[in-house]
Design an enzyme around this catalytic site. Structure first.
Site, PDB file in Angstrom:
ATOM      1  N   GLY A 289     -13.700  10.414 -14.530  1.00  0.00           N
ATOM      2  CA  GLY A 289     -14.381  10.227 -13.259  1.00  0.00           C
ATOM      3  C   GLY A 289     -13.401   9.847 -12.168  1.00  0.00           C
ATOM      4  N   GLY A 290     -12.218  10.471 -12.205  1.00  0.00           N
ATOM      5  CA  GLY A 290     -11.111  10.071 -11.340  1.00  0.00           C
ATOM      6  C   GLY A 290     -11.089  10.689  -9.964  1.00  0.00           C
ATOM      7  N   ASP A 314     -13.532  15.003 -13.977  1.00  0.00           N
ATOM      8  CA  ASP A 314     -14.661  14.727 -13.090  1.00  0.00           C
ATOM      9  C   ASP A 314     -15.543  15.962 -13.093  1.00  0.00           C
ATOM     10  OD1 ASP A 314     -16.346  13.554 -11.044  1.00  0.00           O
ATOM     11  OD2 ASP A 314     -14.626  12.300 -10.539  1.00  0.00           O
ATOM     12  N   PHE A 345     -19.148  12.250 -17.926  1.00  0.00           N
ATOM     13  CA  PHE A 345     -18.896  11.150 -18.859  1.00  0.00           C
ATOM     14  C   PHE A 345     -20.140  10.683 -19.600  1.00  0.00           C
ATOM     15  CE2 PHE A 345     -18.406   9.038 -14.516  1.00  0.00           C
ATOM     16  CZ  PHE A 345     -19.719   8.633 -14.398  1.00  0.00           C
ATOM     17  N   HIS A 364     -19.154  -0.088 -12.431  1.00  0.00           N
ATOM     18  CA  HIS A 364     -19.917  -0.869 -11.446  1.00  0.00           C
ATOM     19  C   HIS A 364     -20.969  -0.012 -10.731  1.00  0.00           C
ATOM     20  CE1 HIS A 364     -17.490  -0.212  -7.433  1.00  0.00           C
ATOM     21  NE2 HIS A 364     -17.739   0.920  -8.034  1.00  0.00           N
TER      22      HIS A 364
END
Length: 468
Positions: A289-290, A314, A345, A364
């Site tokens: 997820g970069g 991603d 992911f 988060h």
């Protein structure tokens, strides 16, 4: 004398001082509105001034010493907060700052700040600027007066202004896009928080599909679905992520996380088998997820001779925005390409036994149940005793939390039904929930550099190793 790391976000003065006798709480009369015109914390003012003066600020280079600059900034904010009266704080909150925000956005979208920055930011009249951006001169005059009053531009004469560094920065896409992102995406959610909470008997949001964001936008789409539905939203979001990360120490630098000692040392270069039966180079780092590769580029610049593959994962729509130089660097840039792998992911992790899997600002964004799903797929791909999971997030201290972490915690709640976490809360999620073992906490509170996200390093827990 420069301030210590522990003093960066909070001064060392208590809320009361020995020389000021606190009034009994019973003496406070809520009907006595004279309190509104008295300083909020006059007892601290003298001590704060003495504390600021105690440092030999003249010997500190604030352009290089980030800790010293943040320490002085925090103390200055504490001094202003102590000196302000409740009435002044009220007017600043509800009037000055709200009108300031929307005035800035209007300036961004009319190219006001680009015009002000021309000719090396030389002073320009209201008439000149209004003509250049096709704006009503009287309206612009009123807006510029407020921006100057808020210290965002500098008045150089009657109806004449020039930009400072902040207003020059408003011409850059990361800063400009951040204002547009918050106006369009974040503020409708936050401004409806009170209504949503009232309908839920003031219980914390716990899901990504029923929260203040979906309520405020009157949509059944999640935050990420709304972002993906518009090229403008996606661009503004990506710009904001660039702005948010700027100016912080590199996550993989020795002062935050000693990546050379923890990842490169001990790396196993033995080729691994791919799904088609062929052999491929061993993987050093997978950024899950970069986004468009900011953190991998940072790692590559810090360790240009690193061994193994760097992989960026991603969604396809995100990777399509990655610069071509990422996977095809020039001879003068990174010596190794970064591989782009489309991946969700919430599905099994296809790259097995990498030295490290890296999550930055991922967990988060999700409630605990979703976090556990993400972690379960990564855990299955990890090689016990070798692979590491690196979680680069805020670690909120139990006492004296910095406002960058606390505001973000509230926005994560509003946008996603999620949260920022303390170290204790991280351990509950990772160890008790996901069956991982936290083997180190770097950066963040108690870990070296205050005011930046920490890095939690995890391995597969011992009992899971034995089961495998």
């Amino acid at each position: 004398m420069a301030p210590s790391v522990q003093e960066i976000y909070h001064d060392t003065v208590d809320n009361t001082t020995p020389n000021v006798k606190a009034s009994p709480s019973s003496s406070f009369d809520p009907n006595d509105i004279s309190i509104n015109a008295r300083p909020c914390d006059l007892g601290r003012v003298s001590s704060l001034i003495d504390d600021i003066a105690s440092y030999n600020w003249g010997d500190i280079d604030f352009s290089k010493d980030r800790n010293a600059r943040i320490s002085l900034l925090s103390k200055a904010r504490s001094l202003v907060a102590a000196l302000e009266t409740p009435r002044e704080t009220l007017i600043r909150h509800i009037g000055a700052e709200t009108s300031n925000f929307y005035t800035i956005v209007i300036g961004i979208e009319t190219n006001l700040f680009h015009e002000m920055a021309k000719d090396n930011g030389s002073p320009k009249t209201v008439t000149h600027l209004a003509s250049a951006i096709s704006f009503d001169p009287d309206l612009l005059r009123r807006m510029l007066r407020h921006l100057a009053a808020m210290n965002h531009i500098i008045q150089t004469g009657s109806d004449e202004y020039r930009p400072n560094n902040f207003s020059k920065a408003l011409t850059t896409s990361p800063i400009a896009g951040s204002y547009q992102f918050y106006r369009d995406i974040c503020l409708p959610a936050m401004s409806n928080l009170h209504k949503w909470l009232k309908t839920k008997s003031y219980q914390s949001p716990q899901t990504i599909i029923d929260n203040p964001f979906t309520f405020g936008h009157q949509t059944s789409q999640t935050f990420f679905e709304v972002i993906a539905s518009s090229e403008k939203n996606n661009q503004h979001f990506n710009n904001h992520m660039v702005a948010y990360c700027q100016g912080q120490p590199a996550w993989c630098s020795p002062e935050v996380y000693p990546a050379f000692d923890r990842l490169i040392t001990g790396f196993d270069p033995t080729p691994s088998s791919s799904s088609d039966g062929s052999e491929e180079e061993a993987t050093l780092l997978v950024d899950i997820g970069g986004n468009v590769g900011h953190d991998l580029l940072t790692f590559s610049s810090c360790y240009p001779s690193h061994p193994g593959r760097l992989v960026l994962q991603d969604l396809p729509s995100v990777l399509s925005s990655a610069p071509p130089s990422l996977s095809s660097p020039s001879p003068t840039s990174s010596p190794r390409p970064i591989e782009l792998h489309p991946h969700n992911f919430f599905t099994p992790q296809p790259i097995l036994s990498a030295r490290a899997y890296y999550l930055h600002h991922i967990l988060h964004d999700w409630p605990d149940s979703k976090c556990l799903s993400i972690l379960s797929y990564i855990k299955r791909a990890m090689k016990p005793g070798y692979s590491r999971l690196l979680i680069n997030e805020s670690i909120i201290p139990e006492r004296k939390a910095g406002w960058e972490a606390t505001y973000l915690d509230l926005y994560m709640m509003v946008l996603f039904g999620a949260r920022e976490r303390t170290e204790r809360e991280w351990r509950v999620l990772l160890e008790d929930g996901a069956g991982l073992k936290v083997v180190g906490v770097y950066g963040g509170p108690g870990g070296g550099v205050e005011g930046v996200e920490g890095v939690l390093e995890c391995e597969v827990a011992l009992e899971d190793e034995e089961e495998q």
